[in-house]
Motif scaffolding. Structure first.
Motif, PDB file in Angstrom:
ATOM      1  N   GLU A 279       0.908  -1.391  -0.014  1.00  0.00           N
ATOM      2  CA  GLU A 279       0.290   0.034  -0.001  1.00  0.00           C
ATOM      3  C   GLU A 279       0.821   1.302   0.120  1.00  0.00           C
ATOM      4  N   GLY A 280       0.287   2.304  -0.504  1.00  0.00           N
ATOM      5  CA  GLY A 280       1.021   3.611  -0.628  1.00  0.00           C
ATOM      6  C   GLY A 280       0.580   4.485   0.692  1.00  0.00           C
ATOM      7  N   VAL A 281       1.725   5.178   1.112  1.00  0.00           N
ATOM      8  CA  VAL A 281       1.728   6.018   2.434  1.00  0.00           C
ATOM      9  C   VAL A 281       2.236   7.393   2.044  1.00  0.00           C
ATOM     10  N   ILE A 282       1.695   8.404   2.610  1.00  0.00           N
ATOM     11  CA  ILE A 282       2.084   9.892   2.679  1.00  0.00           C
ATOM     12  C   ILE A 282       2.693   9.968   3.969  1.00  0.00           C
ATOM     13  N   SER A 283       3.895  10.229   4.218  1.00  0.00           N
ATOM     14  CA  SER A 283       4.488  10.237   5.514  1.00  0.00           C
ATOM     15  C   SER A 283       4.479  11.992   5.773  1.00  0.00           C
ATOM     16  N   VAL A 284       4.341  12.585   6.905  1.00  0.00           N
ATOM     17  CA  VAL A 284       4.205  13.870   7.526  1.00  0.00           C
ATOM     18  C   VAL A 284       5.400  14.193   8.351  1.00  0.00           C
ATOM     19  N   TRP A 285       6.013  15.156   8.019  1.00  0.00           N
ATOM     20  CA  TRP A 285       7.357  15.422   8.856  1.00  0.00           C
ATOM     21  C   TRP A 285       7.125  17.032   9.176  1.00  0.00           C
ATOM     22  N   ASP A 286       7.902  17.372  10.316  1.00  0.00           N
ATOM     23  CA  ASP A 286       8.072  18.811  10.938  1.00  0.00           C
ATOM     24  C   ASP A 286       8.875  19.394   9.985  1.00  0.00           C
ATOM     25  N   GLY A 287       8.753  20.566   9.283  1.00  0.00           N
ATOM     26  CA  GLY A 287       9.461  21.194   8.377  1.00  0.00           C
ATOM     27  C   GLY A 287      10.602  21.897   9.115  1.00  0.00           C
ATOM     28  N   THR A 288      10.882  21.862  10.360  1.00  0.00           N
ATOM     29  CA  THR A 288      12.119  22.644  10.828  1.00  0.00           C
ATOM     30  C   THR A 288      12.788  21.413  11.519  1.00  0.00           C
ATOM     31  N   SER A 289      12.121  20.760  12.493  1.00  0.00           N
ATOM     32  CA  SER A 289      13.016  19.637  13.061  1.00  0.00           C
ATOM     33  C   SER A 289      13.285  18.528  12.105  1.00  0.00           C
ATOM     34  N   PHE A 290      12.235  18.402  11.301  1.00  0.00           N
ATOM     35  CA  PHE A 290      12.362  17.298  10.344  1.00  0.00           C
ATOM     36  C   PHE A 290      12.103  15.793  11.324  1.00  0.00           C
ATOM     37  N   GLU A 291      11.194  15.973  12.505  1.00  0.00           N
ATOM     38  CA  GLU A 291      10.882  14.778  13.092  1.00  0.00           C
ATOM     39  C   GLU A 291       9.657  14.040  12.246  1.00  0.00           C
ATOM     40  N   ARG A 292       9.457  12.994  12.214  1.00  0.00           N
ATOM     41  CA  ARG A 292       8.222  12.468  11.772  1.00  0.00           C
ATOM     42  C   ARG A 292       7.247  12.358  12.458  1.00  0.00           C
ATOM     43  N   LEU A 293       6.126  12.905  12.132  1.00  0.00           N
ATOM     44  CA  LEU A 293       5.046  13.156  12.910  1.00  0.00           C
ATOM     45  C   LEU A 293       3.935  12.059  12.639  1.00  0.00           C
ATOM     46  N   GLY A 294       3.880  11.605  11.429  1.00  0.00           N
ATOM     47  CA  GLY A 294       2.751  10.580  11.142  1.00  0.00           C
ATOM     48  C   GLY A 294       2.632  10.399   9.990  1.00  0.00           C
ATOM     49  N   GLU A 295       1.455   9.649   9.397  1.00  0.00           N
ATOM     50  CA  GLU A 295       1.375   9.362   8.039  1.00  0.00           C
ATOM     51  C   GLU A 295      -0.380   9.100   7.648  1.00  0.00           C
ATOM     52  N   PHE A 296      -0.511   8.913   6.524  1.00  0.00           N
ATOM     53  CA  PHE A 296      -1.837   8.874   6.076  1.00  0.00           C
ATOM     54  C   PHE A 296      -1.647   7.876   4.714  1.00  0.00           C
ATOM     55  N   SER A 297      -2.941   7.208   4.264  1.00  0.00           N
ATOM     56  CA  SER A 297      -2.807   6.541   3.049  1.00  0.00           C
ATOM     57  C   SER A 297      -2.609   7.577   1.831  1.00  0.00           C
ATOM     58  N   SER A 298      -2.154   6.842   0.675  1.00  0.00           N
ATOM     59  CA  SER A 298      -1.837   7.787  -0.514  1.00  0.00           C
ATOM     60  C   SER A 298      -3.252   7.581  -1.259  1.00  0.00           C
ATOM     61  N   GLY A 299      -4.012   6.668  -0.887  1.00  0.00           N
ATOM     62  CA  GLY A 299      -5.269   6.088  -1.650  1.00  0.00           C
ATOM     63  C   GLY A 299      -5.080   5.230  -2.688  1.00  0.00           C
ATOM     64  N   GLY A 300      -3.879   4.689  -2.890  1.00  0.00           N
ATOM     65  CA  GLY A 300      -3.553   3.562  -3.780  1.00  0.00           C
ATOM     66  C   GLY A 300      -2.263   2.918  -3.666  1.00  0.00           C
ATOM     67  N   VAL A 301      -1.693   2.363  -4.731  1.00  0.00           N
ATOM     68  CA  VAL A 301      -0.700   1.463  -4.584  1.00  0.00           C
ATOM     69  C   VAL A 301       0.579   2.334  -5.406  1.00  0.00           C
ATOM     70  N   GLY A 302       1.814   2.252  -5.081  1.00  0.00           N
ATOM     71  CA  GLY A 302       2.733   2.968  -5.671  1.00  0.00           C
ATOM     72  C   GLY A 302       2.784   4.376  -5.969  1.00  0.00           C
ATOM     73  N   PRO A 303       2.429   5.222  -4.779  1.00  0.00           N
ATOM     74  CA  PRO A 303       2.325   6.539  -4.877  1.00  0.00           C
ATOM     75  C   PRO A 303       3.764   7.083  -5.339  1.00  0.00           C
ATOM     76  N   HIS A 304       4.114   7.852  -6.585  1.00  0.00           N
ATOM     77  CA  HIS A 304       5.004   8.354  -6.950  1.00  0.00           C
ATOM     78  C   HIS A 304       5.228   9.880  -6.739  1.00  0.00           C
ATOM     79  N   ASP A 305       4.900  10.619  -7.666  1.00  0.00           N
ATOM     80  CA  ASP A 305       5.071  12.001  -7.450  1.00  0.00           C
ATOM     81  C   ASP A 305       3.855  12.563  -6.645  1.00  0.00           C
ATOM     82  N   MET A 306       3.747  13.906  -5.943  1.00  0.00           N
ATOM     83  CA  MET A 306       2.925  14.134  -5.341  1.00  0.00           C
ATOM     84  C   MET A 306       3.010  15.920  -5.269  1.00  0.00           C
ATOM     85  N   ARG A 307       2.095  16.722  -5.632  1.00  0.00           N
ATOM     86  CA  ARG A 307       2.194  18.113  -5.561  1.00  0.00           C
ATOM     87  C   ARG A 307       1.177  18.732  -4.600  1.00  0.00           C
ATOM     88  N   LEU A 308       1.535  19.906  -3.900  1.00  0.00           N
ATOM     89  CA  LEU A 308       0.554  20.804  -3.066  1.00  0.00           C
ATOM     90  C   LEU A 308      -0.275  21.760  -4.333  1.00  0.00           C
TER      91      LEU A 308
END
Length: 361
Positions: A131-160
């Motif tokens: 399964e695909g995952v989107i991980s979430v990191w603090d933008g200053t300390s770069f501590e891993r904060l959590g994750e959520f599903s990408s909604g599919g398999v093999g998430p490659h690119d991602m844009r805001l």
């Protein structure tokens, strides 16, 4: 790998110093990974004409990078199935942090900062679960904060997205596992999709291609200022078939798939490497390194414009007056009119992507 002691010392020093902006490193226009003649893999900052302003070492082959919206910082990713991402101070060349994918995960080579840089998001493979995952990191300390599903398999690119509240994710649909290298494990049943999620991970909309195109893996993305999404695909089916490799989608509407005339489309070997809108948003293009070609389309009428023969072309971005590209032979060029113009030739092999730096504060 940066030790905790060195990382915290560097972080403390950074808080006592003025924020070093992109202007402090010569206001680069682009970031790109490359292989240099001494065998080193590096992340380079380029000006608008392709001159190298700086280059910083990577521990292995890079893929893409994400630029902080105003600080002179970049996150450089390993090529899949790499597990590292390096946070680099591009003003000093110092490594600020190293992001490590957790056990059972690897990165896909792409990520994105939030609008103000307070969060960082990365695409990952939970390869035991497939399964695909989107991980979430603090933008200053770069501590891993959590994750959520990408909604599919093999998430490659991602844009805001331009609203600053939504991520669009290219779920390529291909299951892989590090034990089998880069082998594709589910081609008969793969189902790529384009997924929109909010920053908490709530699925907002999902687009799947028709079943006849279920082997057209959605891989790379470009987003126009009005929210129009371009997606580039890589065909995993028979090489005697020549499906579309470029699509356009607007939230709430049906996708539009674009192809070149048959004589041009049939030379691409089913592979689009990068995608970008032009600076004015009126043109969208894909690069096809296996076919040594770059194709341009009108982003509004969706009409094919032209094709260019360019050896091993892959990196692509919006230039100040059109489009710019890089090649595996070390060239940097621009498309502002009817013909490509080479403005720089570097002694390196540019990798897949050319990452624009949006803000030069």
């Amino acid at each position: 790998m940066t030790t905790r002691r060195h990382f915290l010392a560097g972080l403390a020093a950074a808080t006592l110093s003025p924020v070093r902006s992109w202007a402090s490193v010569g206001a680069p226009d682009f970031l790109a990974a490359a292989l240099f003649p001494d065998g080193s893999y590096r992340l380079a900052g380029l000006d608008a004409h392709g001159a190298i302003l700086f280059s910083l070492p990577l521990p292995a082959r890079g893929h893409a990078a994400a630029a902080h919206p105003f600080k002179a910082q970049a996150v450089a990713f390993a090529r899949r199935p790499g597990t590292f991402a390096i946070v680099i101070d591009c003003a000093s060349g110092a490594e600020l942090a190293q992001l490590e994918a957790p056990a059972g995960r690897h990165f896909y080579g792409h990520g994105a900062f939030s609008t103000e840089g307070e969060r960082f998001y990365a695409t990952e493979n939970d390869y035991e679960a497939g399964e695909g995952v989107i991980s979430v990191w603090d933008g200053t300390s770069f501590e891993r904060l959590g994750e959520f599903s990408s909604g599919g398999v093999g998430p490659h690119d991602m844009r805001l997205m331009p609203d600053g509240k939504t991520l669009v994710v290219a779920n390529g649909g291909i299951e892989t596992h590090p034990d089998t290298g880069r082998s594709k494990l589910n081609l008969p049943t793969m189902q790529p999709n384009l997924t929109y999620v909010d920053l908490s991970g709530t699925l907002l909309e999902q687009l799947e291609l028709p079943f006849a195109l279920h082997k057209d893996s959605i891989r790379h993305l470009a987003v126009r200022g009005d929210g129009l999404v371009g997606f580039a695909m890589q065909w995993q089916g028979s090489q005697t078939e020549y499906p579309p490799l470029l699509g356009l989608h607007r939230w709430g509407e049906q996708p539009r798939l674009l192809s070149a005339p048959e004589a041009d489309q049939n030379t691409l070997q089913g592979y689009a490497g990068s995608i970008a809108f032009s600076a004015d948003g009126n043109t969208i293009a894909i690069t096809c390194p296996r076919g040594n070609a770059l194709h341009r389309f009108n982003a509004n009428s969706r009409a094919f414009i032209d094709a260019f023969a360019l050896e091993d072309v892959c990196g692509l971005g919006a230039g100040r007056d059109g489009l710019v590209f890089t090649t595996g032979t070390g060239t940097f060029g621009a498309l502002t009119g009817a013909d490509p113009a080479i403005s720089a030739r570097s002694d390196c092999q540019w990798d897949n992507h050319l990452i624009p730096i949006r803000s030069l504060a």
